[in-house]
Design a protein around this motif. Structure first.
Motif, PDB file in Angstrom:
ATOM      1  N   LEU A  24       6.489   5.056   8.783  1.00 36.45           N
ATOM      2  CA  LEU A  24       5.072   4.922   8.451  1.00 36.45           C
ATOM      3  C   LEU A  24       4.549   3.558   8.892  1.00 36.45           C
ATOM      4  N   ARG A  27       4.225   3.302  12.757  1.00 37.66           N
ATOM      5  CA  ARG A  27       3.036   4.010  13.252  1.00 37.66           C
ATOM      6  C   ARG A  27       1.756   3.252  12.917  1.00 37.66           C
ATOM      7  N   ALA A  28       1.639   2.797  11.671  1.00 39.28           N
ATOM      8  CA  ALA A  28       0.401   2.137  11.228  1.00 39.28           C
ATOM      9  C   ALA A  28       0.168   0.824  11.969  1.00 39.28           C
ATOM     10  N   ASP A 115       1.854   9.594   2.331  1.00 41.74           N
ATOM     11  CA  ASP A 115       2.022   8.983   3.649  1.00 41.74           C
ATOM     12  C   ASP A 115       0.685   8.559   4.252  1.00 41.74           C
ATOM     13  N   HIS A 116      -0.383   9.302   4.006  1.00 36.41           N
ATOM     14  CA  HIS A 116      -1.705   8.902   4.500  1.00 36.41           C
ATOM     15  C   HIS A 116      -2.167   7.613   3.815  1.00 36.41           C
ATOM     16  N   GLN A 119      -0.134   4.569   5.041  1.00 37.99           N
ATOM     17  CA  GLN A 119      -0.537   4.140   6.384  1.00 37.99           C
ATOM     18  C   GLN A 119      -1.903   3.458   6.353  1.00 37.99           C
ATOM     19  N   HIS A 120      -2.827   3.961   5.524  1.00 41.22           N
ATOM     20  CA  HIS A 120      -4.127   3.307   5.390  1.00 41.22           C
ATOM     21  C   HIS A 120      -3.935   1.874   4.894  1.00 41.22           C
ATOM     22  N   VAL A 123      -2.470  -0.291   7.652  1.00 35.90           N
ATOM     23  CA  VAL A 123      -3.488  -0.615   8.660  1.00 35.90           C
ATOM     24  C   VAL A 123      -4.398  -1.707   8.106  1.00 35.90           C
ATOM     25  N   LEU A 151      -7.215   5.030  11.799  1.00 40.04           N
ATOM     26  CA  LEU A 151      -6.658   6.145  11.040  1.00 40.04           C
ATOM     27  C   LEU A 151      -6.939   7.477  11.719  1.00 40.04           C
ATOM     28  N   LEU A 154      -4.460   8.224  14.149  1.00 38.53           N
ATOM     29  CA  LEU A 154      -3.208   8.650  13.506  1.00 38.53           C
ATOM     30  C   LEU A 154      -3.319  10.054  12.907  1.00 38.53           C
TER      31      LEU A 154
END
Length: 165
Positions: A24, A27-28, A115-116, A119-120, A123, A151, A154
């Motif tokens: 995670l 990716r972020a 997971d969302h 990641q937010h 970021v 986002l 992603l």
């Protein structure tokens, strides 16, 4: 600057391992830095609420848990409200700490996949490392716009959608 993005994760709470923090985070951070055409190194610590509360007390004088904290490697120059911050020209961009308990509680309360939400937050914290802030409404609007764009790249829905209704 290095010619790649490096994300090192320090897992202090084993629940982050099961949650896939390393993937995670990669990716972020990658998405946030790609948006700015930057490379660099970021260290992320996955911890629990007790640890982040201690960090929050030590560094911000707020002895309570929070979701995420960030420590930029450079002191960012002031900028006009809503203006693009001057991006760092350093290999080491900074450190981030993220608390499992608070993230899980927030994701559940907001009806979002964990997971969302993670990641937010990563970021968001990465943008702080780059000099963004939300001290004024124009700065918050600029930062939120960049978060939405990153986002979206992603595949994560706009986390501010409800707020704008």
């Amino acid at each position: 600057m290095p010619d790649e993005i490096t994300v090192d994760c320090v897992i202090e709470d084993d629940r982050w391992q099961a949650a896939g923090l390393e993937d995670l985070a990669a990716r972020a951070v990658q998405a946030a830095l790609d948006h700015h055409d930057l490379t660099g190194e970021v260290v992320i610590m996955g911890c629990d609420d007790a640890r982040i509360a201690a960090l929050n007390a030590d560094f911000r004088g707020k002895p309570r848990a929070t979701n995420v904290l960030s420590w930029p490697s450079v002191e960012h120059l002031p900028h006009a409200p809503g203006a693009m911050p001057e991006l760092p020209d350093e290999e080491e961009l900074g450190d981030i700490a993220i608390a499992y308990d608070t993230c899980l509680a927030e994701a559940r309360a907001q009806g979002k996949p964990m997971d969302h939400h993670v990641q937010h937050l990563l970021v968001h914290a990465t943008l702080h490392l780059l000099g963004y802030d939300h001290q004024t409404d124009p700065d918050a609007e600029r930062m939120e716009a960049v978060e939405r764009t990153v986002l979206s790249a992603l595949g994560i829905p706009d986390p501010y959608q409800e707020k704008d209704r």
